[in-house]
Design a protein around this motif. Structure first.
Motif, short mmCIF file in Angstrom:
data_model
loop_
_atom_site.label_atom_id
_atom_site.label_comp_id
_atom_site.label_asym_id
_atom_site.label_seq_id
_atom_site.Cartn_x
_atom_site.Cartn_y
_atom_site.Cartn_z
N VAL A 272 0.85 -1.19 0.00
CA VAL A 272 0.00 0.00 0.00
C VAL A 272 0.88 1.24 0.00
O VAL A 272 1.95 1.25 0.60
CB VAL A 272 -0.96 0.03 1.22
N ARG A 273 0.43 2.25 -0.69
CA ARG A 273 1.11 3.54 -0.67
C ARG A 273 0.33 4.46 0.26
O ARG A 273 -0.85 4.72 0.05
CB ARG A 273 1.20 4.15 -2.07
N LEU A 274 0.99 4.93 1.30
CA LEU A 274 0.36 5.77 2.32
C LEU A 274 0.91 7.17 2.25
O LEU A 274 2.12 7.37 2.07
CB LEU A 274 0.60 5.17 3.71
N GLU A 275 0.03 8.16 2.40
CA GLU A 275 0.43 9.56 2.36
C GLU A 275 0.14 10.22 3.69
O GLU A 275 -0.86 9.91 4.35
CB GLU A 275 -0.30 10.30 1.24
N ASP A 276 1.01 11.16 4.09
CA ASP A 276 0.78 11.89 5.34
C ASP A 276 0.16 13.25 5.05
O ASP A 276 -0.10 13.60 3.89
CB ASP A 276 2.07 12.04 6.14
N ALA A 277 -0.07 14.03 6.11
CA ALA A 277 -0.81 15.30 5.98
C ALA A 277 -0.06 16.33 5.16
O ALA A 277 -0.67 17.28 4.64
CB ALA A 277 -1.12 15.85 7.37
#
Length: 265
Positions: A170-175
């Motif tokens: 999974v590719r996760l992005e932060d704020a």
């Protein structure tokens, strides 16, 4: 229902198989550095010793009676030779000094079963039962396949099917817009049409009640082997029956964090 329990923090799971406990992993890809050098001209320091030690430590720590590799024990397609064969010989010897080893043949395992015939129990590419009789509506068996082919129809009555091949990530992005990629588990009920060689249509009925066994797609044991970004629009799955063969499916990180429906992450 048969239990397949992930080992927290590891790309591995433990399952009860007719009186013995087994450690299950997928996509070890031994010799990957040799393959990358041959295929792409990429030079990487070998992690063969690290992979072998990590796998043997998991066997020791979990106290299992068997290791099951869900395909792609080796990396380069073809009969193992040279440095790749040397890594496989050391790995197989270290494992079988501890427990028996079962290999579910993957698309990268051509020649491996033959080369190590005296050291392995082998399940063919279409998969097979690891436990249970696989019969009747209350079947509680665990089955396995690699995933580069459709499952054999005999797996239809299993409670759980364990699979590799996909290397889900999974590719996760932060704020603030930063991103990272992490290996993940994918679990969900299979549609019965998977066993009939039929496809599902995108956007069609995915009622989980109209489903077959639970499918558990394992993260790759080898962190260098890349994978399928299951939450990136337009991403292409490798297995011929995914993603449409899943009536529903949740993704989990290695630490056990549930991300929810993989189609909505």
């Amino acid at each position: 229902m048969a239990a397949v329990e992930p080992v927290v923090g590891e790309p591995a799971a433990v399952a009860d198989l007719d009186g013995e406990r087994a450690l299950l992993v997928a996509d070890v890809h031994a010799g990957i550095e040799v393959g990358l050098r041959y295929e792409r001209g990429v030079e990487l320091e070998s992690r063969a010793d690290e992979r072998r030690d990590r796998l043997c430590s998991l066997i020791d720590e979990t106290g299992v009676d068997r290791l099951v590799v869900l395909g792609d024990l080796a990396h380069r397609v073809g009969a193992p030779e040279g440095d790749e064969r040397a890594e496989l010989e050391a790995l197989v010897a270290a494992v079988t000094e501890r427990v028996p080893l079962t290999l579910v043949e993957g698309n990268h395992d051509a020649g491996v079963a033959e080369a190590f015939a005296d050291d392995l129990d082998v399940i063919g590419p279409g998969g097979g039962a690891l436990s249970g009789n696989g019969e009747g509506p209350d079947a509680s068996g665990v089955a396995a396949l690699h995933g580069h082919t459709r499952p054999d129809p005999s797996l239809r009555s299993a409670a759980v099917i364990c699979m590799g091949h996909e290397h889900p990530q999974v590719r996760l992005e932060d704020a603030v817009g930063g991103s990272r990629t992490e290996r993940a588990w994918l679990r969900g009920p299979l549609r019965p049409s998977v066993f009939d060689g039929e496809g599902d249509t995108e956007g069609g009925d995915r009622d989980p009640s109209d489903s077959g066994p639970e499918l558990v797609v394992f993260p790759a044991f080898n962190e260098r082997s890349g994978g399928t970004w299951i939450n990136v629009e337009g991403g292409s799955f490798l297995a011929p029956f995914l993603p449409d063969g899943l009536a529903a499916g949740d993704a989990y990180l290695l630490d056990g964090t549930r991300l929810g429906d993989f189609r909505r992450i």
